[in-house]
Design a protein around this motif. Structure first.
Motif, short mmCIF file in Angstrom:
data_model
loop_
_atom_site.label_atom_id
_atom_site.label_comp_id
_atom_site.label_asym_id
_atom_site.label_seq_id
_atom_site.Cartn_x
_atom_site.Cartn_y
_atom_site.Cartn_z
N PHE A 91 46.17 72.56 78.41
CA PHE A 91 46.41 72.16 77.02
C PHE A 91 46.88 73.37 76.19
N GLN A 92 47.63 73.11 75.15
CA GLN A 92 48.10 74.18 74.27
C GLN A 92 48.12 73.70 72.82
N SER A 93 48.09 74.65 71.92
CA SER A 93 48.38 74.35 70.52
C SER A 93 49.80 74.82 70.22
N VAL A 94 50.46 74.11 69.29
CA VAL A 94 51.86 74.41 69.00
C VAL A 94 52.01 74.58 67.49
N PHE A 95 52.65 75.65 67.09
CA PHE A 95 52.97 75.85 65.68
C PHE A 95 54.42 75.40 65.46
N VAL A 96 54.62 74.57 64.45
CA VAL A 96 55.96 74.02 64.21
C VAL A 96 56.36 74.24 62.75
N SER A 97 57.67 74.21 62.54
CA SER A 97 58.20 74.31 61.17
C SER A 97 59.46 73.45 61.09
N ARG A 98 60.00 73.34 59.91
CA ARG A 98 61.29 72.65 59.82
C ARG A 98 62.33 73.44 60.60
N ALA A 99 63.25 72.74 61.22
CA ALA A 99 64.30 73.42 61.99
C ALA A 99 65.11 74.32 61.06
N GLY A 100 65.45 75.47 61.56
CA GLY A 100 66.32 76.36 60.79
C GLY A 100 65.60 77.31 59.86
N THR A 101 64.28 77.27 59.84
CA THR A 101 63.56 78.18 58.95
C THR A 101 63.53 79.59 59.50
N LEU A 169 57.68 67.79 57.02
CA LEU A 169 58.93 67.07 56.75
C LEU A 169 59.13 66.86 55.25
N ASP A 170 58.01 66.65 54.53
CA ASP A 170 58.10 66.39 53.09
C ASP A 170 58.10 67.67 52.27
N ASP A 171 58.12 68.83 52.95
CA ASP A 171 58.11 70.13 52.28
C ASP A 171 56.85 70.38 51.47
N ARG A 172 55.75 69.76 51.91
CA ARG A 172 54.45 70.09 51.29
C ARG A 172 53.78 71.22 52.06
N ALA A 173 54.32 71.51 53.26
CA ALA A 173 53.82 72.63 54.06
C ALA A 173 55.02 73.29 54.74
N ASP A 174 54.85 74.59 55.02
CA ASP A 174 55.94 75.31 55.69
C ASP A 174 55.81 75.22 57.21
N ALA A 175 54.60 75.03 57.66
CA ALA A 175 54.37 74.98 59.11
C ALA A 175 53.14 74.11 59.36
N ALA A 176 53.00 73.70 60.61
CA ALA A 176 51.83 72.90 60.98
C ALA A 176 51.38 73.33 62.37
N ALA A 177 50.09 73.16 62.62
CA ALA A 177 49.56 73.42 63.96
C ALA A 177 49.12 72.09 64.55
N ILE A 178 49.62 71.79 65.74
CA ILE A 178 49.30 70.52 66.37
C ILE A 178 49.02 70.75 67.86
N GLY A 179 48.53 69.71 68.53
CA GLY A 179 48.31 69.80 69.97
C GLY A 179 49.60 69.55 70.73
N GLU A 197 60.98 72.15 64.69
CA GLU A 197 61.03 72.93 65.91
C GLU A 197 59.74 73.74 66.07
N SER A 198 59.42 74.07 67.30
CA SER A 198 58.22 74.87 67.52
C SER A 198 58.60 76.34 67.47
N PHE A 199 57.70 77.16 66.94
CA PHE A 199 58.01 78.59 66.90
C PHE A 199 56.93 79.43 67.58
N TRP A 200 55.85 78.78 68.02
CA TRP A 200 54.84 79.53 68.78
C TRP A 200 53.98 78.55 69.55
N MET A 201 53.73 78.86 70.80
CA MET A 201 52.85 78.03 71.61
C MET A 201 51.73 78.90 72.14
N SER A 202 50.54 78.38 72.10
CA SER A 202 49.36 79.16 72.49
C SER A 202 49.28 79.30 74.00
N PRO A 203 48.44 80.22 74.47
CA PRO A 203 48.12 80.22 75.90
C PRO A 203 47.45 78.90 76.26
#
Lengths: 274, 339
Positions: A91-101, A169-179, A197-203
């Protein structure tokens, strides 16, 4: 060989989706044909499930990683993890943001708005904070948006993670952490290309696991595990259950994979019961 | 611009329902732009294909998505029931009898509407590659055709074949045609409705029972495999023990005894109601085209298409329609739970 028992062992699970009933009805039917029959009982939240395991109401608990760690802490290490899904040990956690940030690592969230899932979700709240802390980013260095959509279910419904994605997506947050399971679900067919897009994935770390107390005999547990591991993806009856529960095969747990969560629970002061 | 949030909404809603259930998702989401709506639908369709969920209906303003894959309608059938496993061919519609319950209104006055030797031969040739395992020739009364032996030969050359007949015309040249047929590959299915003449003759005409029984005996004597099929009012289909015992005395094996109910089709004033929604199709070819089922080969509501060839396309068309009907029925069941 364990002699056939007329008294099924009781497994506890949390009703995080309507399909849980189908899964456990299928599991019960499968084990009825073995020497290790089971029945099941569903709980509304993991706090209750862990209490029931420790209280002896159930013989086994189908625990999230957080529920396992809490059981571990409450039993002072006496409980045992018996088996996990193949998907649980990677399992991993994924940090995501809007594409192109242009976000390219954890450091990018410093000073930004980060949406987290339910506060009892290991993958979408507890461990992401832990990774930030390990990277030297404290809680005051980011604006945390906690979305507690499904507290009690340890993020199993995925609802809080979807809400976190909506915030991005609604620009209420710059990034999110999800599974990683939610990340894989939303990117099927590459439909999120150009949007998120994802910009960091955990170990990799460990997630759900069947948990038992020492009261459950080792002999029975070993026989039950042999039956569990015999479930076969190529068997259509088994596959229907495995597919719904999100695995291809049952595997032994990876205990090392709980180290990061044990550390996070200690550091963040996560209470024993939630 | 496509609305990616729709996929999040869809995943959320699918997670709240059991596998197999459906959700209806508004794809307009505040826009009236047709291109944008089409893009939204495309995105949902792409996600469904990749994620193992089924887009079961697409409307101008909404989509219906099933949680998980739609059940494989064809896989759920007994292998013998898969549409196209058996191919029915109406060789002709004229008949020496005028049965009052005939499902296609055959009679001596009916137009022949012969399928013809060329089309039967081509159908037989295309049948096996298209997945057909058995050919069935019916009418009307096929033995009225002067070339029935050629039609049968073109079928038995490719696949096991059943020929439906009233068994009353096995004389003279027609008997010679029968004798030329392949006993190894052909089963004769002869119609007989009762153990005594009264019931049979009441529907099929005076003395028809006696001649049919004689025809059964002759066909058996000639070394053919013989089935006997009875057409009974639905309320009588469970009172058949005496009839089956009678067939046993004629030498008809139990597995060759077929009992079927009168259908409300053709000349029948009443009988069981059969619709495309309630009837598993059996691909049926007449001179007019492709039909859903042999019992409804004159019912315009069960006409499938005019183009017979390629046969594989016709079979695929019937299967597609069947799956669509079943999926619609499943959706209706979702909407109208019985408990």
């Amino acid at each position: 060989m364990i002699p056939a028992s007329t008294v099924p062992r009781l497994i506890g699970s949390v009703a995080y989706s309507p399909n849980v009933v189908t899964v456990w009805e299928g599991m019960r039917a499968y084990f009825t044909g073995t020497d290790t029959p089971i029945d099941f009982v569903l709980f509304s939240n993991y706090g209750r499930l862990v209490d029931a395991l420790i209280g002896g109401t159930v013989d086994l608990a189908w625990n999230t990683n957080l529920a396992y760690v809490r059981t571990l802490l409450q039993t002072k290490g006496a409980c045992r993890a018996l088996a996990s899904r193949d998907t649980d040990v990677v399992f991993q956690s994924v940090f995501v943001s809007r594409a192109g940030t242009g976000f390219d690592g954890l450091e990018a969230v410093r000073g930004r708005r980060l949406a987290l899932g339910s506060r009892d979700s290991a993958q979408a709240a507890i461990l992401p904070l832990q990774y930030l802390h390990e990277a030297g980013i404290g809680d005051d260095d980011v604006t945390l948006m906690r979305i507690d959509s499904d507290v009690g279910k340890h993020g199993d419904t995925g609802r809080s993670e979807l809400d976190a994605l909506r915030a991005v997506l609604d620009d209420r947050a710059d990034a999110a952490a999800i599974g990683v399971n939610t990340w894989q679900a939303i990117t099927r067919g590459e439909i999120m290309t150009g949007a998120i897009e994802s910009f960091w994935m955990s170990p990799e770390y460990s997630h759900c696991t069947f948990t038992a107390l020492p009261a459950l005999s080792t002999e029975w547990a070993e026989a039950w595990l042999a039956d569990l591991f015999a479930m076969d993806w190529e068997n259509p009856d088994h596959r229907a259950i495995l597919e719904l529960e999100g695995l291809r095969r049952w595997v032994p747990p990876n205990l090392d994979g709980y180290g990061s969560l044990i550390a996070a629970v200690a550091e963040q002061g996560i209470p024993d019961r939630w | 611009m496509v609305n990616h949030g729709l996929v999040l909404d869809l995943i959320d809603r699918l997670g709240r329902i059991p596998a197999g259930s459906t959700v209806t998702l508004d794809v307009m989401s505040g826009t009236a732009d047709a291109g944008e709506i089409a893009d939204n639908i495309d995105m949902i369709a792409t996600w469904c294909r990749a994620s193992g969920n089924a887009l079961v209906e697409s409307r101008h303003d909404a989509v219906v998505v099933r949680h998980g894959r739609s059940p494989d309608t064809l896989a759920g059938l007994h292998p013998d029931q898969v549409p196209g496993t058996r191919l029915w061919m109406y060789t002709n519609f004229d008949c020496n009898l005028h049965c009052d319950y005939c499902c296609v209104s055959s009679s001596p006055q009916a137009d022949r509407r012969a399928l013809g030797a060329d089309r039967v031969a081509r159908l037989a040739e295309e049948a096996e590659p298209a997945g057909v395992r058995q050919l069935i020739l019916t009418g009307g009364e096929p033995f009225l055709l002067p070339d029935i032996d050629e039609l049968v030969a073109s079928c038995t050359a490719h696949l096991p074949t059943t020929l439906l007949t009233n068994g009353m015309l096995f004389r003279g040249a027609r008997l010679e045609r029968l004798r030329r047929m392949d006993r190894e590959r052909l089963t004769l299915q002869i119609s007989l409705d009762s153990a005594t003449p009264e019931q049979h003759d009441a529907h099929r005409g005076p003395h028809s029972w006696e001649r049919a029984v004689a025809g059964i005996g002759l066909a058996l004597d000639e070394g053919f495999d013989v089935k006997v099929a009875a057409t009974l009012p639905a309320e009588q289909t469970h009172e058949v023990a005496p009839f089956k015992a009678f067939l046993g005395t004629l030498g008809i094996r139990p597995e060759n005894q077929v009992i079927r109910a009168v259908a409300h089709q053709g000349a029948a004033h009443d009988g069981i109601e059969l619709t495309v929604e309630s009837l598993i199709p059996e691909v049926t070819i007449t001179a007019d085209g492709v039909w859903w089922h042999p019992v409804s080969a004159t019912d315009a509501s069960q006409f499938v298409r005019r183009e017979i060839f390629p046969l594989a396309d016709a079979i695929a068309d019937v299967r597609r329609r069947f799956v669509r009907h079943r999926e619609a029925a499943d959706r209706a069941a979702d909407w109208f739970p019985c408990s």
